[in-house]
Write a protein that holds these residues in place. Sequence first.
Motif, short mmCIF file in Angstrom:
data_model
loop_
_atom_site.label_atom_id
_atom_site.label_comp_id
_atom_site.label_asym_id
_atom_site.label_seq_id
_atom_site.Cartn_x
_atom_site.Cartn_y
_atom_site.Cartn_z
N THR A 15 -6.52 -3.79 6.32
CA THR A 15 -6.06 -3.29 7.61
C THR A 15 -7.23 -2.87 8.49
OG1 THR A 15 -5.64 -1.12 6.60
CG2 THR A 15 -3.76 -2.61 6.84
N LEU A 19 -7.54 -3.97 12.22
CA LEU A 19 -7.82 -3.03 13.30
C LEU A 19 -8.90 -3.59 14.23
CD1 LEU A 19 -7.55 -0.32 14.72
CD2 LEU A 19 -9.06 0.68 12.98
N TYR A 22 -7.46 -6.39 16.27
CA TYR A 22 -6.65 -5.84 17.36
C TYR A 22 -7.55 -5.34 18.49
CZ TYR A 22 -3.82 -2.55 19.99
OH TYR A 22 -3.19 -1.86 21.02
N LEU A 143 -6.60 5.89 11.36
CA LEU A 143 -5.31 5.21 11.37
C LEU A 143 -4.67 5.32 9.99
CD1 LEU A 143 -3.24 3.46 12.86
CD2 LEU A 143 -4.51 1.43 12.08
N SER A 146 -1.46 2.59 7.41
CA SER A 146 -1.91 1.38 8.10
C SER A 146 -1.18 0.11 7.65
CB SER A 146 -3.42 1.19 7.89
OG SER A 146 -3.73 1.04 6.52
N ALA A 149 1.32 -0.41 10.20
CA ALA A 149 0.86 -0.15 11.56
C ALA A 149 0.80 -1.38 12.46
CB ALA A 149 -0.53 0.50 11.51
N PHE A 150 0.85 -2.59 11.87
CA PHE A 150 0.70 -3.81 12.67
C PHE A 150 1.92 -4.70 12.53
CE2 PHE A 150 -3.55 -2.38 11.45
CZ PHE A 150 -4.20 -2.35 12.67
N LEU A 156 -0.86 -3.25 17.21
CA LEU A 156 -0.69 -1.90 16.70
C LEU A 156 0.63 -1.34 17.22
CD1 LEU A 156 -2.02 0.35 15.04
CD2 LEU A 156 -3.28 1.03 17.10
N LYS A 161 -1.15 6.12 18.50
CA LYS A 161 -2.44 5.66 18.00
C LYS A 161 -3.06 4.63 18.95
CE LYS A 161 -3.94 7.16 14.90
NZ LYS A 161 -4.65 8.45 14.71
#
Length: 204
Positions: A15, A19, A22, A143, A146, A149-150, A156, A161
């Motif tokens: 992740t 991140l 992203y 984060l 995680s 989280a996506f 995200l 966040k």
Amino acid sequence: MKFVGIVGTNATQSTNRQLLQYMQRHFEQQATIEICEIKDLPAFNEPDDRAAPSTVQQLSDKINVADGVIFATPEYDHSIPAVLKSAIEWLSYTTRPLINKPVMIVGASNGSLGTSRAQAHLRQILEAPELKALVMPNVEYLLGRSLQAFDDQGNLTYPDKVQELDNAFDEFVDFVDLTTKIMPSSQFFEKSKQFSWKQVTGEE
């Protein structure tokens, strides 16, 4: 602006990589972020000639021409992964491209606390005399949770966040602008690159 984003793990699924991917898309109007992997770097072995292997040299060259570096680190046993420490040791012992380089630290973890201990440890490492990176102060991006989280498109999904990351990235851009204006002279930079503990202890 051009930044290098370093994936601080050799894990195939991470992740922290997500991140950075992203961030690469989300901030494309503000900066170009080139994502760099460290999973294929050799383990650090302190070569006598201080020469960097080709893969380390390639990473170093990218850092040299970048305006700043973003480290995305997991947390393993309250610290950074061994592979990230090894990569940093290569840079520290050979080319030293992080001297006076603005750095932002982010981290993703499935736990609720994010990567707070790893980030604190990474800050200490990057401030070592052989590295002397300019780590952005007073900003942590942690984060947690995680794995959830996506979404399927890599976006995200936690609105709070997203806003926090927007604020942190804006601060980093400002930090890079500021450090560019107050950068020490090239003579000081070269002196820093020649630092060694042998000099400090009088062994050379």
